[in-house]
Design a protein around this motif. Structure first.
Motif, short mmCIF file in Angstrom:
data_model
loop_
_atom_site.label_atom_id
_atom_site.label_comp_id
_atom_site.label_asym_id
_atom_site.label_seq_id
_atom_site.Cartn_x
_atom_site.Cartn_y
_atom_site.Cartn_z
N ILE A 97 9.89 8.23 7.11
CA ILE A 97 9.86 8.20 5.66
C ILE A 97 10.28 6.80 5.22
O ILE A 97 10.85 6.05 6.02
CB ILE A 97 10.79 9.27 5.05
CG1 ILE A 97 12.24 9.07 5.51
CG2 ILE A 97 10.28 10.68 5.38
CD1 ILE A 97 13.25 9.99 4.85
N ASN A 150 14.94 10.99 -3.41
CA ASN A 150 15.33 12.35 -3.06
C ASN A 150 14.41 12.85 -1.94
O ASN A 150 13.78 13.90 -2.05
CB ASN A 150 15.38 13.29 -4.26
CG ASN A 150 14.11 13.31 -5.07
OD1 ASN A 150 13.12 12.69 -4.73
ND2 ASN A 150 14.14 14.04 -6.17
N TYR A 151 14.38 12.08 -0.87
CA TYR A 151 13.48 12.35 0.24
C TYR A 151 13.81 13.65 0.98
O TYR A 151 12.91 14.27 1.56
CB TYR A 151 13.44 11.18 1.22
CG TYR A 151 12.63 10.03 0.67
CD1 TYR A 151 11.24 10.08 0.68
CD2 TYR A 151 13.25 8.93 0.11
CE1 TYR A 151 10.49 9.05 0.16
CE2 TYR A 151 12.50 7.89 -0.41
CZ TYR A 151 11.13 7.95 -0.39
OH TYR A 151 10.38 6.94 -0.92
N ASP A 180 11.89 16.26 -0.59
CA ASP A 180 10.47 16.07 -0.25
C ASP A 180 10.17 16.65 1.13
O ASP A 180 9.17 17.33 1.32
CB ASP A 180 10.10 14.59 -0.25
CG ASP A 180 9.99 14.00 -1.65
OD1 ASP A 180 9.96 14.78 -2.62
OD2 ASP A 180 9.94 12.76 -1.76
N ILE A 181 11.02 16.34 2.10
CA ILE A 181 10.80 16.83 3.46
C ILE A 181 10.85 18.36 3.52
O ILE A 181 10.09 18.99 4.24
CB ILE A 181 11.84 16.23 4.43
CG1 ILE A 181 11.67 14.71 4.53
CG2 ILE A 181 11.74 16.86 5.82
CD1 ILE A 181 12.85 14.02 5.18
N SER A 188 15.30 6.62 8.17
CA SER A 188 13.88 6.90 7.96
C SER A 188 13.20 7.71 9.06
O SER A 188 12.07 8.15 8.86
CB SER A 188 13.12 5.58 7.78
OG SER A 188 13.28 4.75 8.89
N LYS A 209 1.72 12.99 2.36
CA LYS A 209 2.70 12.10 1.72
C LYS A 209 2.58 10.65 2.20
O LYS A 209 3.34 9.79 1.77
CB LYS A 209 4.12 12.61 1.98
CG LYS A 209 4.43 13.97 1.38
CD LYS A 209 4.42 13.95 -0.14
CE LYS A 209 5.69 13.35 -0.66
NZ LYS A 209 5.79 13.41 -2.13
N TYR A 247 3.41 9.45 5.04
CA TYR A 247 4.50 9.01 5.89
C TYR A 247 3.90 8.30 7.10
O TYR A 247 2.71 8.42 7.38
CB TYR A 247 5.37 10.20 6.32
CG TYR A 247 6.12 10.85 5.19
CD1 TYR A 247 6.59 10.14 4.09
CD2 TYR A 247 6.38 12.22 5.21
CE1 TYR A 247 7.28 10.75 3.06
CE2 TYR A 247 7.08 12.85 4.18
CZ TYR A 247 7.52 12.11 3.11
OH TYR A 247 8.20 12.72 2.09
#
Length: 157
Positions: free
Chosen positions: A10, A16-17, A20-21, A114, A136, A138
């Motif tokens: 990421i 606010n990952y 998201d995950i 990340s 997304k 990634y």
């Protein structure tokens, strides 16, 4: 060869990952053990002396985990989450064999800001996570096979 997880990267930035995950997962179906976390809260794009989870917040409902991770801005250095069915026995697991023998259904780790590693006993959720990571945009998205987990002794911690 059975896929038991996904690994991806990421962006290394605040936001606010974590929420998201968690998006493609039925997070409300589980209780979550939070371990080894360093997630710094931000306010007005400035770091605070606060963390997303307190030392008292080690076991959270899916609802609380998602709300905390969605409604805050933070910089995620590392975190390890394990999901257990609501009637499951909660315990720390870090090796694949422990994961298989436990009531843990999902193990998720973010390290070095990340790198994301996701293990799951439900092959449909593994596939969903892979497709979501692609959607997304990634980076370096790959499945983790059961053979990889056994041969390379991956750890979630």
């Amino acid at each position: 060869m059975k896929n038991m997880g996904v690994i991806f990267e990421i962006p290394n930035e605040y936001g606010n990952y974590l929420s998201d995950i968690l998006q493609p997962l039925p997070i409300n179906s589980y209780q979550w053990l939070i371990d080894n976390d360093e997630i710094h809260l931000l306010h007005d794009n400035q770091f605070t002396n606060e963390f997303l989870f307190s030392d008292d917040d080690r076991i959270l409902s899916g609802e609380r985990l998602y709300e905390s991770s969605k409604n805050n801005t933070y910089y995620m250095v590392f975190v390890t989450l394990r999901a257990f069915s609501k009637d499951g026995i909660i315990k720390e697991v870090s090796q694949y064999e422990e994961f298989l023998a436990s009531d843990c259904q999902i193990a998720l780790a973010v390290c070095d800001c990340s790198y994301v590693m996701f293990w799951c006993k439900d092959s449909q959720l593994v596939s969903d996570m892979y497709k979501y990571a692609v959607s997304k945009s990634y980076k370096n998205i790959n499945y983790i096979s059961e053979e990889d987990l056994i041969a390379h002794k991956y750890y979630i911690e």
